[in-house]
Scaffold this motif. Sequence first.
Motif, PDB file in Angstrom:
ATOM      1  N   GLU A 202       0.830  -1.207   0.000  1.00 37.91           N
ATOM      2  CA  GLU A 202       0.000   0.000   0.000  1.00 37.91           C
ATOM      3  C   GLU A 202       0.862   1.255   0.000  1.00 37.91           C
ATOM      4  N   LEU A 203       1.906   1.256   0.819  1.00 33.11           N
ATOM      5  CA  LEU A 203       2.811   2.401   0.852  1.00 33.11           C
ATOM      6  C   LEU A 203       3.533   2.553  -0.481  1.00 33.11           C
ATOM      7  N   MET A 204       3.902   1.446  -1.096  1.00 37.82           N
ATOM      8  CA  MET A 204       4.583   1.496  -2.396  1.00 37.82           C
ATOM      9  C   MET A 204       3.682   2.140  -3.443  1.00 37.82           C
ATOM     10  N   GLN A 205       2.398   1.854  -3.385  1.00 36.71           N
ATOM     11  CA  GLN A 205       1.452   2.459  -4.328  1.00 36.71           C
ATOM     12  C   GLN A 205       1.279   3.953  -4.066  1.00 36.71           C
ATOM     13  N   SER A 206       1.189   4.334  -2.793  1.00 36.92           N
ATOM     14  CA  SER A 206       0.885   5.728  -2.469  1.00 36.92           C
ATOM     15  C   SER A 206       2.127   6.614  -2.386  1.00 36.92           C
ATOM     16  N   ASP A 207       3.231   6.078  -1.890  1.00 39.72           N
ATOM     17  CA  ASP A 207       4.450   6.871  -1.711  1.00 39.72           C
ATOM     18  C   ASP A 207       5.685   5.977  -1.908  1.00 39.72           C
ATOM     19  N   PRO A 208       6.012   5.653  -3.166  1.00 39.16           N
ATOM     20  CA  PRO A 208       7.120   4.740  -3.434  1.00 39.16           C
ATOM     21  C   PRO A 208       8.456   5.188  -2.844  1.00 39.16           C
ATOM     22  N   VAL A 209       8.713   6.475  -2.812  1.00 39.45           N
ATOM     23  CA  VAL A 209       9.984   6.971  -2.263  1.00 39.45           C
ATOM     24  C   VAL A 209      10.075   6.615  -0.783  1.00 39.45           C
ATOM     25  N   LYS A 210       9.009   6.848  -0.044  1.00 33.49           N
ATOM     26  CA  LYS A 210       8.986   6.523   1.389  1.00 33.49           C
ATOM     27  C   LYS A 210       9.057   5.009   1.595  1.00 33.49           C
ATOM     28  N   ALA A 211       8.349   4.254   0.773  1.00 35.32           N
ATOM     29  CA  ALA A 211       8.369   2.790   0.894  1.00 35.32           C
ATOM     30  C   ALA A 211       9.778   2.259   0.691  1.00 35.32           C
ATOM     31  N   MET A 212      10.446   2.712  -0.345  1.00 34.77           N
ATOM     32  CA  MET A 212      11.797   2.235  -0.632  1.00 34.77           C
ATOM     33  C   MET A 212      12.765   2.676   0.462  1.00 34.77           C
ATOM     34  N   ASP A 213      12.606   3.889   0.947  1.00 37.54           N
ATOM     35  CA  ASP A 213      13.464   4.382   2.019  1.00 37.54           C
ATOM     36  C   ASP A 213      13.311   3.515   3.271  1.00 37.54           C
ATOM     37  N   SER A 214      12.102   3.012   3.505  1.00 36.16           N
ATOM     38  CA  SER A 214      11.852   2.190   4.692  1.00 36.16           C
ATOM     39  C   SER A 214      12.619   0.876   4.679  1.00 36.16           C
ATOM     40  N   ILE A 215      13.092   0.455   3.495  1.00 37.54           N
ATOM     41  CA  ILE A 215      13.886  -0.775   3.410  1.00 37.54           C
ATOM     42  C   ILE A 215      15.328  -0.481   2.992  1.00 37.54           C
ATOM     43  N   GLY A 216      15.719   0.797   3.109  1.00 37.18           N
ATOM     44  CA  GLY A 216      17.108   1.161   2.887  1.00 37.18           C
ATOM     45  C   GLY A 216      17.514   1.392   1.450  1.00 37.18           C
ATOM     46  N   ILE A 217      16.540   1.654   0.576  1.00 35.09           N
ATOM     47  CA  ILE A 217      16.830   1.922  -0.832  1.00 35.09           C
ATOM     48  C   ILE A 217      16.436   3.358  -1.137  1.00 35.09           C
ATOM     49  N   THR A 218      17.372   4.125  -1.675  1.00 32.93           N
ATOM     50  CA  THR A 218      17.117   5.519  -2.017  1.00 32.93           C
ATOM     51  C   THR A 218      16.632   5.613  -3.455  1.00 32.93           C
TER      52      THR A 218
END
Length: 84
Positions: free
Chosen positions: A24-40
């Motif tokens: 759900e986060l990846m759909q709504s805010d991919p930048v935040k989702a990726m940051d949450s797993i250590g990917i910029t």
Amino acid sequence: MAMNSPEDIDRLLKKLATDDAFRELMQSDPVKAMDSIGITVDPADVPDVRTLPSKESIAADQDAHREKLVGNSEMDVFKLSGLV
């Protein structure tokens, strides 16, 4: 374009295959989702229209998905829908 390690891709695919809140986060805010797993991610790389492959598709074909993503933009995950 970011270079992805196999570990980054494995972490991303595992979350996409198992974690509804992450999807759900990846759909709504991919930048935040990726940051949450250590990917910029560069916000300019995020597509306007985003569709994720199903959890089942990702889990069933994780090796094929990994091959498509290693060395490419993390946002290419939204292009995997037609893989299976």
